[in-house]
Scaffold this motif. Structure first.
Motif, PDB file in Angstrom:
ATOM      1  N   ILE A 129       0.839  -1.196   0.000  1.00 21.28           N
ATOM      2  CA  ILE A 129       0.000   0.000   0.000  1.00 21.28           C
ATOM      3  C   ILE A 129       0.878   1.251   0.000  1.00 21.28           C
ATOM      4  CG2 ILE A 129      -1.515   1.384   1.482  1.00 21.28           C
ATOM      5  CD1 ILE A 129      -3.050  -0.722  -0.016  1.00 21.28           C
ATOM      6  N   GLY A 130       1.949   1.234   0.784  1.00 22.50           N
ATOM      7  CA  GLY A 130       2.844   2.385   0.862  1.00 22.50           C
ATOM      8  C   GLY A 130       3.468   2.746  -0.472  1.00 22.50           C
ATOM      9  N   ALA A 131       3.716   1.744  -1.315  1.00 21.64           N
ATOM     10  CA  ALA A 131       4.298   2.021  -2.631  1.00 21.64           C
ATOM     11  C   ALA A 131       3.353   2.866  -3.479  1.00 21.64           C
ATOM     12  CB  ALA A 131       4.616   0.705  -3.346  1.00 21.64           C
ATOM     13  N   TRP A 132       2.055   2.666  -3.321  1.00 16.36           N
ATOM     14  CA  TRP A 132       1.064   3.477  -4.030  1.00 16.36           C
ATOM     15  C   TRP A 132       0.901   4.851  -3.381  1.00 16.36           C
ATOM     16  CZ3 TRP A 132      -1.410   2.706  -8.567  1.00 16.36           C
ATOM     17  CH2 TRP A 132      -1.370   1.415  -9.116  1.00 16.36           C
ATOM     18  N   ALA A 133       0.909   4.888  -2.049  1.00 19.06           N
ATOM     19  CA  ALA A 133       0.585   6.126  -1.339  1.00 19.06           C
ATOM     20  C   ALA A 133       1.695   7.164  -1.398  1.00 19.06           C
ATOM     21  CB  ALA A 133       0.262   5.806   0.115  1.00 19.06           C
ATOM     22  N   SER A 134       2.945   6.725  -1.468  1.00 18.33           N
ATOM     23  CA  SER A 134       4.074   7.648  -1.412  1.00 18.33           C
ATOM     24  C   SER A 134       4.493   8.091  -2.810  1.00 18.33           C
ATOM     25  CB  SER A 134       5.257   6.982  -0.715  1.00 18.33           C
ATOM     26  OG  SER A 134       6.412   7.796  -0.801  1.00 18.33           O
ATOM     27  N   HIS A 135       4.456   9.392  -3.049  1.00 20.96           N
ATOM     28  CA  HIS A 135       5.043   9.966  -4.261  1.00 20.96           C
ATOM     29  C   HIS A 135       6.508  10.249  -3.928  1.00 20.96           C
ATOM     30  CE1 HIS A 135       0.880  11.495  -5.814  1.00 20.96           C
ATOM     31  NE2 HIS A 135       0.926  10.189  -5.598  1.00 20.96           N
TER      32      HIS A 135
END
Length: 226
Positions: free
Chosen positions: A136-142
């Motif tokens: 999920i963090g890979a999607w949430a973090s720009h």
């Protein structure tokens, strides 16, 4: 300013007779030694932490520490957001340097080469092995972009968690098209072994052929001054 505390690097050193014919076996052995040391003594946290240096389009170097999540005959590798600073740097200039460093063991390995994107199948396999929160963090973090606040990041996480709930399946969060791996095709691999009085051993495998890190015909060894 506090007085400088000086340490004598009482390592085992490294001799040419200790080297295999190609870099990979010794890389693997030193990494495993670091893993074993952490298990036994707990003083080598994250033994596969690797510092990665890139250069941006203006010639400014940047270095950061990531985790080495691939090691094979093709080289060491790591995963990241392709739109991050390191990803943008590597799009402009794929030349790269990286280093594994284990101070309690008086050892380091330095890599110099060219970064190549991993096949999407390999990145997908690794992504599915990550914990749900990391996916999920890979999607949430720009990654590398300016963040207005911590709350902004946490709101993005909550949004993606609602979109892709944790079902316990490795497929419940898809691989982002902007996320994947790099592998370093090495032209030099340096093994650094700390010795007393700063007279360290530096033995460097230099590429002489087109083979991989396991190909003994593609490397020669140089000893360099400490």
């Amino acid at each position: 300013m506090q007085p400088i505390e000086r340490w004598d690097y009482a390592g085992e050193g490294l001799d040419e007779h200790d080297l295999p014919g190609a870099p990979l076996p010794l890389i693997e052995r030193w990494v495993q030694d670091a893993v074993d040391r952490q298990a036994a003594k707990g003083d080598v946290p994250e033994p596969d932490a690797i510092s990665v240096a890139t250069v941006d389009a203006a010639g400014q170097p940047h270095v950061r520490t990531v985790l080495m999540r691939h090691l094979g005959a093709d080289g060491p590798g790591f995963y990241t957001n392709y739109a991050s600073r390191k990803g943008r740097d590597l799009d402009d200039n794929p030349n790269i340097a990286a280093a594994l460093t284990w101070p309690p063991m008086f050892r380091a390995i330095r890599f110099v080469g060219v970064a190549h994107k991993m096949p999407v199948e390999r990145s997908t396999g690794y992504f599915r092995s990550r914990p749900y929160g990391s996916r999920i963090g890979a999607w949430a973090s720009h990654q590398s972009e300016t963040a207005a606040s911590r709350a902004q990041l946490e709101a993005a996480v909550a949004s993606y968690e609602a979109k892709w709930p944790d079902t316990g399946s490795p497929d419940d969060v898809p691989l982002p098209d902007f996320w994947g791996g790099y592998v370093v095709r090495c032209d030099e691999v340096e093994f650094w072994a700390g010795r007393s009085s700063r007279l360290h051993d530096r033995l460097v495998f230099v590429r002489t052929g087109a083979g991989d890190l396991a190909d003994e015909a593609s490397w020669q060894v140089e000893r360099r001054q400490p």
